[in-house]
Structures are given as structure tokens and as C-alpha cells.
Design a protein around this motif. Structure first.
Motif, PDB file in Angstrom:
ATOM      1  N   LEU A 285       0.746  -1.601   0.270  1.00 17.41           N
ATOM      2  CA  LEU A 285      -0.132  -0.207  -0.298  1.00 17.41           C
ATOM      3  C   LEU A 285       0.681   1.132   0.021  1.00 17.41           C
ATOM      4  N   THR A 286       0.590   2.267  -1.071  1.00 21.40           N
ATOM      5  CA  THR A 286       1.848   3.390  -0.730  1.00 21.40           C
ATOM      6  C   THR A 286       0.692   4.508  -0.927  1.00 21.40           C
TER       7      THR A 286
ATOM      8  N   SER B 190       3.898   7.517  -6.865  1.00 26.03           N
ATOM      9  CA  SER B 190       3.551   7.071  -8.081  1.00 26.03           C
ATOM     10  C   SER B 190       3.740   5.598  -8.500  1.00 26.03           C
ATOM     11  N   PHE B 191       3.099   4.556  -8.950  1.00 23.80           N
ATOM     12  CA  PHE B 191       4.084   3.455  -9.478  1.00 23.80           C
ATOM     13  C   PHE B 191       3.659   3.120 -10.861  1.00 23.80           C
ATOM     14  N   ARG B 192       4.510   2.931 -11.490  1.00 26.17           N
ATOM     15  CA  ARG B 192       4.536   2.664 -13.244  1.00 26.17           C
ATOM     16  C   ARG B 192       4.732   1.567 -13.313  1.00 26.17           C
ATOM     17  N   PRO B 193       3.313   1.367 -14.242  1.00 32.00           N
ATOM     18  CA  PRO B 193       3.280  -0.136 -14.696  1.00 32.00           C
ATOM     19  C   PRO B 193       4.631  -0.209 -15.910  1.00 32.00           C
ATOM     20  N   GLY B 194       4.520  -1.628 -15.446  1.00 31.20           N
ATOM     21  CA  GLY B 194       6.400  -1.519 -16.982  1.00 31.20           C
ATOM     22  C   GLY B 194       7.278  -1.485 -16.776  1.00 31.20           C
ATOM     23  N   VAL B 195       7.930  -0.190 -15.647  1.00 31.34           N
ATOM     24  CA  VAL B 195       8.727   0.140 -15.134  1.00 31.34           C
ATOM     25  C   VAL B 195       8.573  -0.439 -13.887  1.00 31.34           C
TER      26      VAL B 195
ATOM     27  N   ALA C 195       6.800  -5.997  -9.800  1.00 29.13           N
ATOM     28  CA  ALA C 195       5.160  -5.668  -9.078  1.00 29.13           C
ATOM     29  C   ALA C 195       5.460  -6.754  -8.028  1.00 29.13           C
ATOM     30  N   PRO C 196       4.789  -6.382  -6.777  1.00 26.80           N
ATOM     31  CA  PRO C 196       5.095  -7.150  -5.978  1.00 26.80           C
ATOM     32  C   PRO C 196       4.529  -8.795  -5.569  1.00 26.80           C
TER      33      PRO C 196
END
Length: 198
Positions: A172-173, A178-183, A186-187
Motif C-alpha cells: 500500500l503506497t 506513484s507506481f509505473r506499470p511496466g517500469v 510488481a510485488p
């Protein structure tokens, strides 16, 4: 805690010890049985037995041990004067075991030279269903400046005796990250093996 007992002039001795004091439902328990002959005479036709502890199911036994009804049995043959040895067996604690349940394991050695001269020992373990998983989280850099990338390292450890399947790690952030999908990675973990963290 393990204990041993025998008469005042024993030809055989035995002790039993488990690899954990506390164990969770669905976990493995391995017992080590140590036998010996402290006398000056050989002991013929020695047999060691260990009743299957209540609340467990049989998994395996070392050195030719086999299940005989509700017991595990080893044919030790002749134990020479001063001789000793070890055997092991593993059981699985029932999934429905309740916290606080005491699991008692016993061992006995007897022989044909003096059937009344048997040695017995027992040990106990307590069921405690605390999760074997632990999580450590570290951030780098710390402190961090606005707009700077932060790398979080999460270390998952499984202190149990069996591998855990289907483990998912969720993070949980706060809104200001911000989390950048593909960069960004993933946990997801999947299987966490018993032993050190990774």
C-alpha cells in the motif's frame, strides 16, 4: 522438553528430541531417537518403537524404519557393548490442530536378552499457529527529495518447516507516491521456501 528413563542397571538407553519446541498446524516435525548400550554385554535382537503421536500423520522414517499399525518400528539387531546409534522419523501436524495442543512423542527400546529391561523416553511440543512469514522493508535513499525515485527492498522470510505456495506480496503506497506499470517491479512472490528470506 525431552526426558529419558530406565531401571538402575540398564542394558539399553534411549532419548527422543524434536527439531522444534513449537509447531504450527500443517507443519512437519522431525524426531531424533538416540539409543545406546552402556553395558559390557552385547544386546541381541533389539527393537525400537515410537507410537505415532496423536494429532499427526506419518511422513517418513530413516534407516529402514517402517509403520506397524500406529507405531514406527526399527529392527536394531545386536547393539554391541558401548554401541549407540540414531534414527529419525517425520510426522505432519494435523491442519485442524488447535493452539495450545500438546503433542507427545515416545520411544522405547527392548531386546531378547532381558525383555523386562526396556528403556523409554518422551518429549512434548506445543501447537502455536503463528504465521511463519515475516516481512522486512527498507527504502533507498532515505531521506528522499521530491521527484526522486525510491527503491523499496522487501525481504520475505519463512521460518516454518515447509514451503508456502501462492504467497502474494501487496504494497500500500501513500497518494504522494506513484507506481509505473511496466517500469517498476510488481510485488509478486509465489512460493516462499522454508529457511532464509529472499
Amino acid at each position: 522438553a525431552p526426558s529419558d528413563s530406565s531401571n538402575s542397571t540398564p542394558l539399553v538407553q534411549v532419548s527422543i528430541e524434536a527439531n522444534h519446541d513449537q509447531v504450527g498446524p500443517g507443519e512437519l516435525l522431525t524426531y531424533t531417537l538416540t539409543f545406546g548400550n552402556p553395558a559390557r554385554l552385547d544386546v541381541p535382537n533389539a527393537v525400537m518403537t515410537a507410537p505415532l503421536p496423536a494429532g499427526t500423520s506419518f511422513v517418513s522414517a530413516s534407516d529402514g524404519g517402517s509403520r506397524n499399525g500406529e507405531s514406527i518400528e526399527w529392527s536394531l539387531g545386536t547393539i554391541t557393548a558401548g554401541g549407540a546409534g540414531r534414527r529419525r522419523f517425520t510426522v505432519l501436524v494435523n491442519e485442524g490442530a488447535v493452539d495450545g495442543t500438546v503433542i507427545t512423542a515416545q520411544a522405547e527400546v527392548h531386546h531378547s536378552a532381558a525383555p523386562q529391561d526396556s528403556a523409554r523416553a518422551s518429549t512434548t511440543n506445543t501447537v502455536q499457529s503463528v504465521s511463519p512469514l515475516t516481512l522486512a522493508l527498507a527504502a533507498n535513499p532515505d531521506p528522499v527529495r521530491p521527484g526522486e525515485r525510491v527503491i523499496y527492498t522487501m525481504t520475505v522470510a519463512n521460518s516454518g518447516s515447509v514451503d508456502l505456495n501462492g504467497v502474494v506480496l501487496s504494497v500500500l503506497t501513500p497518494d504522494y507516491l506513484s507506481f509505473r506499470p511496466g517500469v517498476d517491479a510488481a510485488p509478486a512472490i509465489g512460493i516462499v521456501g522454508a529457511g532464509p528470506g529472499r
